[in-house]
Enzyme design. Structure first.
Site, PDB file in Angstrom:
ATOM      1  N   ASN A   1       1.357  -1.828   0.362  1.00 25.63           N
ATOM      2  CA  ASN A   1      -0.066   0.106  -0.293  1.00 25.63           C
ATOM      3  C   ASN A   1       0.746   1.245  -0.010  1.00 25.63           C
ATOM      4  O   ASN A   1       0.209   2.417  -0.611  1.00 25.63           O
ATOM      5  CB  ASN A   1      -1.347   0.411   0.981  1.00 25.63           C
ATOM      6  CG  ASN A   1      -0.373  -0.402   2.547  1.00 25.63           C
ATOM      7  OD1 ASN A   1       0.526  -0.320   2.805  1.00 25.63           O
ATOM      8  ND2 ASN A   1      -1.459  -0.237   3.524  1.00 25.63           N
TER       9      ASN A   1
ATOM     10  N   PRO B   1      10.097  -6.735  -1.052  1.00 24.29           N
ATOM     11  CA  PRO B   1       9.031  -5.576  -0.868  1.00 24.29           C
ATOM     12  C   PRO B   1       7.555  -6.982  -1.837  1.00 24.29           C
ATOM     13  O   PRO B   1       8.352  -7.915  -2.231  1.00 24.29           O
ATOM     14  CB  PRO B   1       9.433  -4.488  -2.546  1.00 24.29           C
ATOM     15  CG  PRO B   1      10.026  -5.729  -3.164  1.00 24.29           C
ATOM     16  CD  PRO B   1      10.792  -6.087  -1.740  1.00 24.29           C
TER      17      PRO B   1
ATOM     18  N   GLU C   1       4.458  -3.322  12.299  1.00 21.06           N
ATOM     19  CA  GLU C   1       4.092  -1.760  12.188  1.00 21.06           C
ATOM     20  C   GLU C   1       3.102  -2.724  11.633  1.00 21.06           C
ATOM     21  O   GLU C   1       2.187  -3.154  10.151  1.00 21.06           O
ATOM     22  CB  GLU C   1       4.460  -0.638  11.214  1.00 21.06           C
ATOM     23  CG  GLU C   1       6.405  -0.262  12.075  1.00 21.06           C
ATOM     24  CD  GLU C   1       5.612   0.977  12.772  1.00 21.06           C
ATOM     25  OE1 GLU C   1       5.846   1.261  13.701  1.00 21.06           O
ATOM     26  OE2 GLU C   1       3.263   0.932  13.207  1.00 21.06           O
TER      27      GLU C   1
ATOM     28  N   GLU D   1     -10.399  -4.905  10.069  1.00 26.04           N
ATOM     29  CA  GLU D   1     -10.360  -3.641   8.990  1.00 26.04           C
ATOM     30  C   GLU D   1     -10.596  -3.733   7.556  1.00 26.04           C
ATOM     31  O   GLU D   1     -10.331  -4.451   6.920  1.00 26.04           O
ATOM     32  CB  GLU D   1      -8.188  -3.404   9.093  1.00 26.04           C
ATOM     33  CG  GLU D   1      -7.979  -2.354   8.887  1.00 26.04           C
ATOM     34  CD  GLU D   1      -5.997  -2.801   8.780  1.00 26.04           C
ATOM     35  OE1 GLU D   1      -6.058  -3.969   8.623  1.00 26.04           O
ATOM     36  OE2 GLU D   1      -5.600  -1.559   9.032  1.00 26.04           O
TER      37      GLU D   1
HETATM   38  N1  LIG Z   1       0.989  -0.320  10.917  1.00 26.07           N
HETATM   39  C1  LIG Z   1       1.527   0.066   9.383  1.00 26.07           C
HETATM   40  O1  LIG Z   1       2.184   0.900   9.548  1.00 26.07           O
HETATM   41  C2  LIG Z   1       1.126  -1.053   8.233  1.00 26.07           C
HETATM   42  C3  LIG Z   1      -0.186  -2.310   8.621  1.00 26.07           C
HETATM   43  N2  LIG Z   1      -0.382  -2.884   7.398  1.00 26.07           N
HETATM   44  C4  LIG Z   1      -1.998  -3.878   7.309  1.00 26.07           C
HETATM   45  O2  LIG Z   1      -1.041  -4.602   6.192  1.00 26.07           O
HETATM   46  C5  LIG Z   1      -2.695  -4.778   5.338  1.00 26.07           C
HETATM   47  C6  LIG Z   1      -2.598  -4.662   4.144  1.00 26.07           C
HETATM   48  O3  LIG Z   1      -0.926  -4.854   3.554  1.00 26.07           O
HETATM   49  P1  LIG Z   1      -0.793  -6.463   3.020  1.00 26.07           P
HETATM   50  O4  LIG Z   1      -0.018  -6.170   1.847  1.00 26.07           O
HETATM   51  O5  LIG Z   1      -2.230  -7.201   2.793  1.00 26.07           O
HETATM   52  O6  LIG Z   1      -0.711  -7.331   4.009  1.00 26.07           O
HETATM   53  P2  LIG Z   1      -0.052  -8.464   4.225  1.00 26.07           P
HETATM   54  O7  LIG Z   1       0.501  -8.892   6.079  1.00 26.07           O
HETATM   55  O8  LIG Z   1      -0.757 -10.152   3.773  1.00 26.07           O
HETATM   56  O9  LIG Z   1       1.225  -8.321   3.232  1.00 26.07           O
HETATM   57  C7  LIG Z   1       2.733  -7.749   4.139  1.00 26.07           C
HETATM   58  C8  LIG Z   1       3.971  -8.175   3.687  1.00 26.07           C
HETATM   59  O10 LIG Z   1       4.224  -9.269   3.876  1.00 26.07           O
HETATM   60  C9  LIG Z   1       4.152  -9.837   3.094  1.00 26.07           C
HETATM   61  N3  LIG Z   1       4.021 -11.911   3.788  1.00 26.07           N
HETATM   62  C10 LIG Z   1       2.445 -12.148   3.393  1.00 26.07           C
HETATM   63  N4  LIG Z   1       2.423 -13.515   3.860  1.00 26.07           N
HETATM   64  C11 LIG Z   1       4.012 -13.623   4.497  1.00 26.07           C
HETATM   65  C12 LIG Z   1       4.977 -14.875   5.071  1.00 26.07           C
HETATM   66  N5  LIG Z   1       3.756 -15.781   5.637  1.00 26.07           N
HETATM   67  N6  LIG Z   1       6.327 -15.134   5.266  1.00 26.07           N
HETATM   68  C13 LIG Z   1       6.708 -13.542   4.779  1.00 26.07           C
HETATM   69  N7  LIG Z   1       6.065 -12.635   4.637  1.00 26.07           N
HETATM   70  C14 LIG Z   1       4.938 -12.442   4.103  1.00 26.07           C
HETATM   71  C15 LIG Z   1       3.821  -9.460   2.006  1.00 26.07           C
HETATM   72  O11 LIG Z   1       3.965 -10.356   0.520  1.00 26.07           O
HETATM   73  P3  LIG Z   1       3.447 -10.479  -0.500  1.00 26.07           P
HETATM   74  O12 LIG Z   1       2.145  -9.858  -0.570  1.00 26.07           O
HETATM   75  O13 LIG Z   1       3.946 -11.085  -1.530  1.00 26.07           O
HETATM   76  O14 LIG Z   1       2.940 -12.057  -0.498  1.00 26.07           O
HETATM   77  C16 LIG Z   1       3.951  -8.479   2.011  1.00 26.07           C
HETATM   78  O15 LIG Z   1       5.344  -7.964   1.583  1.00 26.07           O
HETATM   79  C17 LIG Z   1      -3.650  -4.832   6.552  1.00 26.07           C
HETATM   80  O16 LIG Z   1      -4.221  -5.091   8.096  1.00 26.07           O
HETATM   81  C18 LIG Z   1      -2.731  -3.298   7.155  1.00 26.07           C
HETATM   82  O17 LIG Z   1      -3.631  -2.981   7.949  1.00 26.07           O
HETATM   83  C19 LIG Z   1      -0.388  -1.555   6.515  1.00 26.07           C
HETATM   84  C20 LIG Z   1       0.804  -1.020   5.951  1.00 26.07           C
HETATM   85  C21 LIG Z   1       1.008  -0.650   7.340  1.00 26.07           C
HETATM   86  O1  LIG Z   2       1.154   1.908   5.252  1.00 28.97           O
HETATM   87  C1  LIG Z   2       0.567   2.571   6.378  1.00 28.97           C
HETATM   88  O2  LIG Z   2      -0.487   2.384   6.119  1.00 28.97           O
HETATM   89  C2  LIG Z   2       1.731   3.599   6.597  1.00 28.97           C
HETATM   90  O3  LIG Z   2       2.086   3.760   7.589  1.00 28.97           O
HETATM   91  C3  LIG Z   2       0.577   5.117   6.916  1.00 28.97           C
HETATM   92  S1  LIG Z   2       1.234   6.696   6.543  1.00 28.97           S
HETATM   93  O4  LIG Z   2       2.343   6.125   7.450  1.00 28.97           O
HETATM   94  O5  LIG Z   2       1.594   6.898   5.247  1.00 28.97           O
HETATM   95  O6  LIG Z   2       0.393   7.362   7.104  1.00 28.97           O
END
Ligand SMILES: NC(=O)C1=CN([C@@H]2O[C@H](COP(=O)(O)OP(=O)(O)OC[C@H]3O[C@@H](n4cnc5c(N)ncnc54)[C@H](OP(=O)(O)O)[C@@H]3O)[C@@H](O)[C@H]2O)C=CC1
Ligand SMILES: O=C(O)[C@H](O)CS(=O)(=O)O
Length: 492
Positions: free
Chosen positions: A166, A190, A265, A396
């Site tokens: 994202n 990534p 995070e 969420e």
């Molecule tokens: N607190 C914060 O700052 C943030 C939190 N989020 C949270 O993440 C979610 C959305 O993002 P999303 O990408 O769907 O989240 P995911 O947790 O599904 O994926 C995040 C990353 O982890 C990788 N991944 C997934 N499974 C594994 C595994 N078993 N081992 C190692 N790596 C893995 C994914 O790879 P791939 O996609 O290639 O499978 C991706 O690069 C929401 O819940 C959101 O709230 C998102 C951004 C910021």
């Molecule tokens: O991945 C996210 O959602 C980011 O941490 C949000 S922010 O830092 O751009 O507010």
């Protein structure tokens, strides 16, 4: 426009930003078996690039290179590392237009917002270029007459990152910058949906003078394999992850065997509270940025919007009017404010939450269904009459759904807002200083926005409590996660 682009580089001022290769040990490489995976544009579904599908062995090679190169990098003075990071920042800002185009093409957010993300990511590089010069230790009065005590801080070693789709630029920059400033080696993996922003960042890091091996980017569709290498390789001393709480738990379990230091995070479920005494127009403005930034696909998005009974109807009407002004479309088309969702799963989640609200008597004020543009475009939606038992109250949404809950008292809303396993961001609007003081102290979150819906900045500690994460990113606190403290006792 990206109607039928099969190679994104045709849209860039500097096509060399996308070698469409992975960056390992200072080399631009293909996968050993020649395998690649496709990167698609979520607005059109067309393939815009193919990148190497690296394996666990490639990740191990990157880690070994980082473990070797980090020593020379750590022997640079903080000022020398600062100069390289400053150059990296300058190059990111000089190439902002192209970095934004790359990001929009692979993630979907509007170009202006994508450029904003890349500038936000660069701001962490700028910030930690400055922090590199201020990694201070301390002297402590000895406990015995012949003892002299000092404490020094040294880079933790090899750090690895796993980041989500994202914010494909800023989430890497927010981790790589403090790690490199501290003198660590860094290996980034990534998300498979959005690897191109990471590749472009590596091109600019190399141009800025980051030594070969210090920074690598592993493009791979095999997230689990790469994650296991990061957690099991004894050369790795730090894992930093941004993503869902579910995956965060998996990684923490895997990291336990090596007692690996982790920054997490994770997911959020932000309450956005509007009290009777709020400035409603400012509250609507804040709700729009907090809810609809990145089409609702941020971890700090307002997930639950609570409005006190006296202003509920007026707020709902004003919010719907603002939502109806959004312009849905291809992020590379001028004037677009809202792009597509990242994939079909994301659309299904929004549809599930809307159906759940309607099943318990909720009402759609605007939106509510897939957009006429088709694909993963979705109408920004406002629903009212949402009950505390709704799925959206505990899950969420990660999409453009603004659910309005009604409440009566301050005590009631504090309990409702805190009734979640998450604790990342929270927001409330009030003009009563006594209420502001009471509420900001009682909300159980890592971050609180008071009369604002946008709180993210490099100068402040970003992070959550409870199951929203461990550690903080940004601010003068952010570099500590990449340092080890050493106590030295000298007998004279
Ligand atoms: N607190 C914060 O700052 C943030 C939190 N989020 C949270 O993440 C979610 C959305 O993002 P999303 O990408 O769907 O989240 P995911 O947790 O599904 O994926 C995040 C990353 O982890 C990788 N991944 C997934 N499974 C594994 C595994 N078993 N081992 C190692 N790596 C893995 C994914 O790879 P791939 O996609 O290639 O499978 C991706 O690069 C929401 O819940 C959101 O709230 C998102 C951004 C910021
Ligand atoms: O991945 C996210 O959602 C980011 O941490 C949000 S922010 O830092 O751009 O507010």
């Amino acid at each position: 426009m990206l109607d039928q682009v099969t190679d994104l580089r045709a849209l860039l001022k500097d096509p060399t930003l996308l070698p469409n290769k992975a960056y390992v040990a200072g080399q631009w490489i293909e996968a050993a078996d020649g395998k690649t995976f496709a990167v698609t544009n979520p607005a059109r579904g067309d393939v815009i690039a193919h990148v190497p599908d690296l394996t666990r062995a490639d990740a191990a090679r990157a880690i070994a290179a980082a473990d070797k190169a980090r020593h020379g990098w750590a022997q640079h003075t903080g000022k020398e590392r600062a100069a390289v990071l400053r150059k990296w920042f300058d190059l990111c800002m000089e190439n902002l237009d192209d970095l934004g185009t790359i990001l929009t093409a692979e993630q979907g957010k509007p170009h202006a917002e994508a450029k904003g993300e890349c500038a936000y990511g660069a701001s962490y590089i700028e910030w930690f270029a400055e922090e590199a010069k201020r990694i201070y230790g301390e002297t402590i009065p000895g406990h015995q007459r012949d003892k002299r005590i000092t404490v020094i801080k040294q880079p933790i070693g090899v750090a690895c990152s796993i980041t989500p789709w994202n914010f494909p630029n800023a989430m890497i920059a927010r981790k790589a910058a403090p790690a490199l400033a501290a003198g660590c080696g860094f290996v980034a993996r990534p998300a498979a949906e959005t690897p191109l922003s990471a590749i472009a960042l590596a091109v600019l890091a190399e141009r800025a003078g980051v030594p070969a091996g210090v920074f690598s980017v592993i493009t791979s569709s095999r997230s689990s394999d790469i994650g296991k290498e990061f957690c099991e390789n004894p050369k790795v001393r730090k894992l930093t992850f941004t993503g869902s709480t579910e995956v965060g738990r998996i990684l923490l379990r895997q990291a336990a065997d090596q007692v690996l230091k982790c920054s997490m995070e994770l997911g959020g479920n932000a309450p956005f509270i509007v009290f009777d005494d709020a400035d409603l127009d400012k509250a609507v403005e804040g709700a729009m940025i907090s809810k609809f930034r990145n089409n609702g696909q941020t971890c700090v998005c307002a997930n639950r919007i609570y409005v006190q009974a006296g202003v509920y109807d007026a707020f709902a009407e004003k919010l719907a009017a603002a939502v109806n002004k959004l312009s849905i479309g291809d992020g590379l088309k001028a004037g677009t404010t809202t792009g597509p969702l990242i994939n079909e799963d994301a659309v299904a989640k929004v549809e599930e939450h809307i159906a759940d609200v309607l099943a318990s008597g909720g009402k759609i004020v605007t939106g509510g269904k897939r957009h006429a543009l088709g694909g993963t475009f979705f109408e920004p939606t406002v629903v009212t009459g949402v009950l505390p038992t709704a799925k959206v109250a505990t899950e969420e949404t990660f999409g453009p759904l603004a659910p309005l809950f009604k409440f009566d008292t301050e005590e009631e809303i504090i309990a409702l807002a805190n009734d979640t396993i998450f604790g990342l961001a929270s927001y409330f609007y009030s003009r009563d200083i006594g209420r502001i003081t009471r509420v900001q102290e009682q909300l159980e979150y890592g971050m609180v926005g008071v009369n604002t819906g946008l709180i993210s900045t490099e100068v402040a500690p970003f992070g959550g409590v409870k199951q929203s994460g461990l550690g903080r990113e940004g601010s003068h606190h952010g570099i500590e996660d990449y340092l080890e403290m050493k106590y030295i006792c000298l007998s004279v």
